[in-house]
Motif scaffolding. Structure first.
Motif, mmCIF file in Angstrom:
data_model
loop_
_atom_site.group_PDB
_atom_site.id
_atom_site.type_symbol
_atom_site.label_atom_id
_atom_site.label_comp_id
_atom_site.label_asym_id
_atom_site.label_seq_id
_atom_site.Cartn_x
_atom_site.Cartn_y
_atom_site.Cartn_z
ATOM 1 N N HIS A 29 3.505 47.997 1.292
ATOM 2 C CA HIS A 29 4.277 48.712 0.282
ATOM 3 C C HIS A 29 3.436 48.722 -1.002
ATOM 4 O O HIS A 29 2.697 47.769 -1.264
ATOM 5 N N ASP A 31 1.950 48.190 -4.570
ATOM 6 C CA ASP A 31 1.985 47.063 -5.520
ATOM 7 C C ASP A 31 2.103 45.695 -4.872
ATOM 8 O O ASP A 31 2.185 44.691 -5.574
ATOM 9 N N THR A 36 -6.222 44.525 -4.216
ATOM 10 C CA THR A 36 -6.771 43.216 -4.592
ATOM 11 C C THR A 36 -7.226 42.476 -3.332
ATOM 12 O O THR A 36 -8.319 41.894 -3.275
ATOM 13 N N GLN A 56 -10.962 47.148 -8.420
ATOM 14 C CA GLN A 56 -10.473 48.323 -7.735
ATOM 15 C C GLN A 56 -11.599 49.200 -7.227
ATOM 16 O O GLN A 56 -11.626 50.401 -7.456
ATOM 17 N N ASN A 148 1.713 37.722 0.632
ATOM 18 C CA ASN A 148 0.896 37.649 -0.594
ATOM 19 C C ASN A 148 1.724 37.156 -1.796
ATOM 20 O O ASN A 148 2.948 37.060 -1.720
ATOM 21 N N ASP A 151 1.435 32.417 -5.040
ATOM 22 C CA ASP A 151 1.266 31.722 -6.339
ATOM 23 C C ASP A 151 2.459 31.972 -7.255
ATOM 24 O O ASP A 151 2.852 31.099 -8.032
ATOM 25 N N ARG A 152 3.064 33.142 -7.136
ATOM 26 C CA ARG A 152 4.210 33.449 -8.007
ATOM 27 C C ARG A 152 5.437 32.634 -7.611
ATOM 28 O O ARG A 152 6.221 32.230 -8.473
ATOM 29 N N ALA A 206 -3.805 36.922 -2.967
ATOM 30 C CA ALA A 206 -4.972 37.810 -2.995
ATOM 31 C C ALA A 206 -5.622 37.748 -4.371
ATOM 32 O O ALA A 206 -6.840 37.760 -4.498
ATOM 33 N N LEU A 207 -4.775 37.628 -5.411
ATOM 34 C CA LEU A 207 -5.301 37.620 -6.772
ATOM 35 C C LEU A 207 -6.217 36.422 -7.001
ATOM 36 O O LEU A 207 -7.280 36.539 -7.594
HETATM 37 P P1 GDP Z 1 -1.580 47.808 -4.203
HETATM 38 O O1 GDP Z 1 -0.761 48.873 -4.864
HETATM 39 O O2 GDP Z 1 -0.874 47.269 -2.999
HETATM 40 O O3 GDP Z 1 -2.991 48.185 -3.930
HETATM 41 O O4 GDP Z 1 -1.578 46.554 -5.209
HETATM 42 P P2 GDP Z 1 -2.689 45.995 -6.220
HETATM 43 O O5 GDP Z 1 -3.757 45.266 -5.482
HETATM 44 O O6 GDP Z 1 -3.090 47.061 -7.147
HETATM 45 O O7 GDP Z 1 -1.810 44.884 -6.956
HETATM 46 C C1 GDP Z 1 -0.649 45.201 -7.683
HETATM 47 C C2 GDP Z 1 -0.454 44.176 -8.782
HETATM 48 O O8 GDP Z 1 -0.166 42.902 -8.205
HETATM 49 C C3 GDP Z 1 -1.691 43.976 -9.653
HETATM 50 O O9 GDP Z 1 -1.265 43.757 -10.979
HETATM 51 C C4 GDP Z 1 -2.338 42.722 -9.085
HETATM 52 O O10 GDP Z 1 -3.096 42.010 -10.032
HETATM 53 C C5 GDP Z 1 -1.108 41.934 -8.654
HETATM 54 N N1 GDP Z 1 -1.399 41.015 -7.540
HETATM 55 C C6 GDP Z 1 -2.022 41.297 -6.376
HETATM 56 N N2 GDP Z 1 -2.097 40.197 -5.613
HETATM 57 C C7 GDP Z 1 -1.503 39.192 -6.306
HETATM 58 C C8 GDP Z 1 -1.275 37.795 -6.046
HETATM 59 O O11 GDP Z 1 -1.625 37.251 -5.011
HETATM 60 N N3 GDP Z 1 -0.630 37.090 -7.027
HETATM 61 C C9 GDP Z 1 -0.210 37.639 -8.200
HETATM 62 N N4 GDP Z 1 0.395 36.853 -9.074
HETATM 63 N N5 GDP Z 1 -0.419 38.951 -8.478
HETATM 64 C C10 GDP Z 1 -1.057 39.713 -7.544
#
Ligand code: GDP
Length: 398
Positions: A29, A31, A36, A56, A148, A151-152, A206-207
């Motif tokens: 889905h 975001d 990442t 990105q 994923n 951590d949150r 992933a972050l």
């Molecule tokens: P996509 O739309 O699925 O490609 O999602 P993105 O990789 O662009 O991530 C969406 C948002 O979630 C960004 O602000 C990322 O920094 C954040 N994000 C991705 N993975 C993590 C994670 O493991 N932990 C946290 N806290 N934020 C994450």
């Protein structure tokens, strides 16, 4: 020898051994963290520099391309991963996160045999998780799960270990329920039921570049409590070192997702309705490089130097520069292949020949479009046309 040259040699060697190949996609889905995740997977596997990851890469391909003076195809990458002392070639096809691009998810799913379903631990499975999972299963693609943003859960929602287990268990149950509803047979008999204890589920961040699975925790000696303690203490670097995302995930990919030889036996009857007993049918079922060439084009992109590049899954046969191939459904003469390439990291590299089971990127197929069947024998039946499900379950031709 330079590192880049060594990698070309490794990739060239592995591409001739389909048992050592995994063709995968990531579905999620929007975001939930797919971009990442993909970037960190690629940089962890040493295929792009760490400075580039997290920026990105997949989305900013034009700028990257100019900055680095190389051709980056944003939607296809490859990695080499060592598992139990053996090296594997992992080809990853990018899939867009937005449902408007549902057709692209279907295309990517045609080219791969396995999918990492990525779900946000806080949000849980969302409508698009269901849509993309349905697209994967319809193509006979096997799923594994990555939960994923754990951590949150720890740092923001302050859940204790027990609560965390319950939350992760709920996500697994929900995704299992979806898989069961979509393909009861593979769920019950095919081993597709997700199970944290057998390692078809991993969770992490992933972050911050870390992930764990139960088998990995057993192997490395890291405990659930340690993960939570390190996370609480903000020691993300320590976690990324003791349980690096790419190690954990690519181990699962190699162990649980099928190689092309195994996958094609099951997938060909789903995606191709020609005579399975014919020499071409057998070649496809067995991923035989000595048989007829059968390829399905799943992407066409434009390269400023090489022109139109057709990327797709080669199911059988062997292709090389200069070969003449038919684009099924076009009445014209065969097209002559000009360049024949594969991906090394995010770069397209020209090679001498490519055998069935690989993702190939070729130039010269002037009559091809996305969804074309390309063959060495004009009479071969085309692959099933690409259809995708948009929410909730409406079928749309693409
Ligand atoms: P996509 O739309 O699925 O490609 O999602 P993105 O990789 O662009 O991530 C969406 C948002 O979630 C960004 O602000 C990322 O920094 C954040 N994000 C991705 N993975 C993590 C994670 O493991 N932990 C946290 N806290 N934020 C994450």
């Amino acid at each position: 020898m330079s590192r880049g040259k060594k990698m070309v040699e490794k990739v060239s060697e592995l591409m001739d051994k389909p048992e050592f190949i995994r063709n995968i996609g990531i579905v999620a889905h929007i975001d939930h963290g797919k971009t990442t995740f993909s970037d960190n997977l690629l940089s962890g596997a040493g295929m792009i520099s760490e400075e580039l990851s997290g920026k990105q890469l997949f989305m900013d391909s034009d700028a990257e391309e100019q900055a680095r003076g190389i051709t980056i195809d944003a939607s296809n990458v490859s990695m080499v991963h060592e598992y139990n002392g053996k090296e594997y070639l992992i080809n990853m096809i990018d899939t867009p996160g937005h449902v408007d691009f549902g057709g692209d998810v279907t295309r990517a799913m045609r080219a791969v045999d396995g999918a990492i379903v990525l779900v946000d631990a806080v949000e849980g499975p969302m409508p698009q998780t269901e849509t993309v999972l349905r697209q994967a299963l319809k193509e006979g693609v096997r799923p594994i799960l990555f939960i994923n943003k754990v951590d949150r859960l720890i740092n923001e929602l302050k859940v204790d270990p027990q609560e965390m287990m319950i939350r992760l268990g709920k996500v697994i149950d929900k995704v299992n329920k979806l898989i069961k509803g979509m393909n009861e047979k593979m769920y019950s008999e095919g081993g597709w039921k997700l199970d944290a204890t057998n390692g078809t589920v991993a969770f992490g961040s992933a972050l911050y570049n870390w992930a764990v699975s139960i088998p990995y925790m057993q192997k490395s000696g890291i405990s659930f409590k340690e993960v939570i303690d390190k996370c609480n203490a903000g020691d993300m670097k320590g976690l990324a070192k003791s349980s690096p995302l790419h190690e954990v995930i690519l181990d699962i990919v190699v162990k649980h997702l099928p190689n092309p030889v195994d996958a094609q036996k099951r997938r060909i009857p789903i995606i191709w309705h020609g005579d399975k007993e014919s020499p071409e049918g057998k070649a496809m079922l067995n991923c035989d490089h000595k048989g007829a060439v059968t390829m399905m084009v799943t992407d066409i992109s434009f390269d400023p130097h090489a022109g139109e590049v057709a990327t797709g899954r080669l199911f059988s046969g062997k292709i090389s520069r200069g070969m003449e191939l038919y684009v099924v459904g076009t009445a014209g003469k065969p097209n002559r292949l000009q360049q024949v390439g594969i991906f090394m990291g995010p770069t397209r590299v020209e090679v001498e020949q490519i055998v069935g089971g690989n993702i190939a990127a070729v130039t010269g197929l002037k009559d091809a479009f996305v969804g074309s069947t390309v063959t060495s024998n004009q009479d071969i039946a085309p692959f099933e046309s690409l259809k995708h499900y948009s929410e909730p379950v409406m079928t749309v031709a693409v």
